[in-house]
Design an enzyme around this catalytic site. Structure first.
Site, PDB file in Angstrom:
ATOM      1  N   HIS A 112      19.614   4.980   3.064  1.00 30.07           N
ATOM      2  CA  HIS A 112      18.755   5.492   3.690  1.00 30.07           C
ATOM      3  C   HIS A 112      17.546   4.405   3.808  1.00 30.07           C
ATOM      4  O   HIS A 112      16.329   4.699   4.332  1.00 30.07           O
ATOM      5  CB  HIS A 112      17.930   6.596   2.742  1.00 30.07           C
ATOM      6  CG  HIS A 112      17.043   7.465   3.123  1.00 30.07           C
ATOM      7  ND1 HIS A 112      15.492   7.508   2.758  1.00 30.07           N
ATOM      8  CD2 HIS A 112      16.982   8.530   4.331  1.00 30.07           C
ATOM      9  CE1 HIS A 112      15.025   8.481   3.554  1.00 30.07           C
ATOM     10  NE2 HIS A 112      15.673   8.820   4.581  1.00 30.07           N
ATOM     11  N   LYS A 114      15.105   1.187   5.517  1.00 30.25           N
ATOM     12  CA  LYS A 114      14.662   0.720   6.703  1.00 30.25           C
ATOM     13  C   LYS A 114      14.353  -0.614   6.403  1.00 30.25           C
ATOM     14  O   LYS A 114      13.082  -0.925   5.865  1.00 30.25           O
ATOM     15  CB  LYS A 114      13.855   1.707   7.081  1.00 30.25           C
ATOM     16  CG  LYS A 114      14.300   3.136   7.614  1.00 30.25           C
ATOM     17  CD  LYS A 114      14.084   4.148   6.731  1.00 30.25           C
ATOM     18  CE  LYS A 114      14.622   5.681   6.981  1.00 30.25           C
ATOM     19  NZ  LYS A 114      14.645   6.396   5.939  1.00 30.25           N
ATOM     20  N   ASP A 119      14.784 -14.557  10.288  1.00 30.86           N
ATOM     21  CA  ASP A 119      14.727 -15.924   9.924  1.00 30.86           C
ATOM     22  C   ASP A 119      14.309 -16.047   8.355  1.00 30.86           C
ATOM     23  O   ASP A 119      13.726 -17.073   8.075  1.00 30.86           O
ATOM     24  CB  ASP A 119      13.642 -16.562  10.782  1.00 30.86           C
ATOM     25  CG  ASP A 119      14.173 -16.788  12.208  1.00 30.86           C
ATOM     26  OD1 ASP A 119      15.626 -16.829  12.312  1.00 30.86           O
ATOM     27  OD2 ASP A 119      13.582 -17.127  13.156  1.00 30.86           O
ATOM     28  N   HIS A 293       6.545  12.264   8.144  1.00 30.73           N
ATOM     29  CA  HIS A 293       7.873  11.716   7.675  1.00 30.73           C
ATOM     30  C   HIS A 293       7.229  10.442   6.707  1.00 30.73           C
ATOM     31  O   HIS A 293       8.375   9.539   6.131  1.00 30.73           O
ATOM     32  CB  HIS A 293       8.740  11.044   9.085  1.00 30.73           C
ATOM     33  CG  HIS A 293      10.150  10.719   8.548  1.00 30.73           C
ATOM     34  ND1 HIS A 293      10.300   9.239   8.592  1.00 30.73           N
ATOM     35  CD2 HIS A 293      11.041  11.360   8.275  1.00 30.73           C
ATOM     36  CE1 HIS A 293      11.698   9.232   8.355  1.00 30.73           C
ATOM     37  NE2 HIS A 293      12.105  10.660   7.951  1.00 30.73           N
ATOM     38  N   LYS A 295       6.310   7.994   3.316  1.00 32.80           N
ATOM     39  CA  LYS A 295       6.652   8.026   1.967  1.00 32.80           C
ATOM     40  C   LYS A 295       5.855   6.956   1.517  1.00 32.80           C
ATOM     41  O   LYS A 295       6.082   5.550   1.211  1.00 32.80           O
ATOM     42  CB  LYS A 295       8.106   7.551   1.602  1.00 32.80           C
ATOM     43  CG  LYS A 295       9.132   8.386   2.669  1.00 32.80           C
ATOM     44  CD  LYS A 295       9.512   7.553   3.911  1.00 32.80           C
ATOM     45  CE  LYS A 295      10.766   8.564   4.449  1.00 32.80           C
ATOM     46  NZ  LYS A 295      10.690   9.751   4.598  1.00 32.80           N
ATOM     47  N   ASP A 300      -5.645   4.114  -7.442  1.00 39.72           N
ATOM     48  CA  ASP A 300      -6.810   3.420  -7.652  1.00 39.72           C
ATOM     49  C   ASP A 300      -7.106   2.612  -6.424  1.00 39.72           C
ATOM     50  O   ASP A 300      -6.771   2.896  -5.280  1.00 39.72           O
ATOM     51  CB  ASP A 300      -6.936   2.729  -9.124  1.00 39.72           C
ATOM     52  CG  ASP A 300      -6.932   3.727 -10.235  1.00 39.72           C
ATOM     53  OD1 ASP A 300      -7.473   4.772 -10.062  1.00 39.72           O
ATOM     54  OD2 ASP A 300      -6.359   3.152 -11.419  1.00 39.72           O
TER      55      ASP A 300
END
Length: 419
Positions: A112, A114, A119, A293, A295, A300
């Site tokens: 899952h 991404k 380089d 979508h 996450k 603080d």
């Protein structure tokens, strides 16, 4: 590896409108190597744009590795893939499985993550896939999401991880899958000039709870505020308890969850936890403009995280995930402002009156939902399992120069590390 790295420059990218141009620009500037992992790659406007950038990079001599998940990207055509491998792109599929009666069967242990690394000096990590539904032009179902662009020492950790996934040595595999994990919870001293950052993964070997542990530790340390935006919210008991405890001691705990979900059953189960949290002082908002979508979280004035991990049983107990934890006041303030603006402009506050029903059926469902969240990691371990494999579709020597579509398939079950 897997230690706090000072001296990083981190930029927040919101939605595909900000993310795709920066990734494509980085690929166009690549001189040596491009490594990409994505859960979803579709043969649409965005997917074809990525394919064209990777083909162009490979043709000018850049080493390109693209890894997709077999569940998230099940319908890519041979033509789509061969166009890349003929140009020299190394294409990898995590856990490809045949469909049964037209349904995907590889439900668990999805890749899952991404991640994009260019380089070994520039990286992107977040929740944004390569698909048109991350652009507003997709319409009312376009997703609201976040990623970060990173330069600095932590990129070496991200690069080392991504490189060993697609072909590292045995020693690299051993080092990366036995890194210290969440023992590095203690926050590093703030860097007054640039961000301190930590790359964190979740797998099914030595890092089963690493991302969750960082959330829990940050909530335990929270003094003023905690703002968490998460698409699929159904966390385990320990994280629920820390949200409750933080609110009890006066921390302003706010959750931003889906109000217009892309999967209704996710919202149904998440709402089973609302009463428990609201009674303890947690404020819950549902984002209602389009599907959420993201996450991400800010706790603080200086702690933040952006990545691929939802706060649900799949992400916290089964899937392969990657987040970056950031300690930087400027970045935390930027992310907080964006999330706070979302709350003020496009979210609906959930009240206790809406969910505090004494209906026996609702009480029973809430009880079951709560204990399901608490025990899911143990239960899923009892399900029938297979060893996920990695299928490598590699360019043959000379393919890129000849422009042919001939390629080699190599199925290597033992290469899918961190299962």
């Amino acid at each position: 590896m897997n230690v706090w790295r000072p001296g990083n420059r981190i930029r927040l990218l919101e939605n595909g409108e900000a993310y795709y141009p920066r990734v494509f620009e980085a690929i166009r500037a690549a001189q040596r190597e491009v490594l990409i992992e994505t859960f979803i790659l579709f043969d649409d406007k965005v997917g074809r744009a990525l394919r064209d950038e990777l083909i162009a990079a490979a043709r000018r001599g850049v080493t390109v590795h693209l890894t997709v998940d077999g569940y998230g990207s099940p319908d890519l055509s041979e033509e789509f893939i061969e166009g890349m491998t003929a140009a020299g792109v190394h294409f990898h599929v995590f856990d490809p499985q045949p469909k049964l009666l037209g349904l995907r069967t590889n439900l668990f242990r999805r890749m899952h993550r991404k991640i994009v690394v260019v380089d070994a000096t520039l990286a992107f990590v977040g929740g944004i896939n390569f698909s048109l539904d991350h652009l507003q032009e997709f319409g009312p179902e376009a997703k609201q999401d976040y990623a970060i662009e990173i330069e600095g020492p932590v990129v070496a950790d991200i690069h080392g991880f991504a490189a060993q996934v697609v072909g590292g040595t045995r020693e690299q595999h051993r080092r990366w899958w036995h890194w210290p994990g969440h023992r590095h919870l203690a926050p590093a001293p703030l860097d007054t000039q640039d961000a301190v950052a930590l790359f964190v993964v979740r797998d099914n070997q030595g890092h089963r709870t690493d991302i969750e542990e960082h959330y829990i530790d940050a909530l335990r340390r929270a003094k003023g505020r905690a703002l968490i935006a998460n698409a699929y919210f159904f966390p385990g008991y320990r994280l629920l308890r820390e949200l409750r405890n933080a609110a009890r001691r006066g921390v302003d705990v706010r959750l931003v969850l889906q109000g217009q979900p892309d999967m209704r059953w996710v919202q149904f189960f998440g709402r089973m936890l609302y009463d428990y949290l609201l009674r303890e002082g947690v404020r819950i908002y549902e984002y209602c403009e389009r599907p959420l979508h993201g996450k991400v979280a800010v706790i603080d004035e200086e702690w933040a995280t952006v990545g691929s991990s939802n706060l649900d049983p799949l992400s916290l107990a089964v899937n392969l995930e990657a987040n970056v934890v950031v300690r930087d006041r400027a970045f935390a303030q930027r992310l907080y402002e964006r999330l706070d603006g979302l709350v003020r402009s496009h979210c609906r506050l959930i009240t206790s009156e809406e969910v505090s029903s004494r209906n026996p059926l609702r009480l029973a469902l809430s009880f079951l939902a709560y204990h399901f969240a608490r025990r899911f990691p143990a239960w899923v371990g009892l399900l029938p399992a297979h060893t996920p494999r990695m299928e490598h579709i590699l360019p043959r020597e000379g393919d890129a120069a000849l422009g042919t579509a001939d390629h080699a398939r190599e199925t290597a079950p033992k290469e899918a590390h961190g299962l």
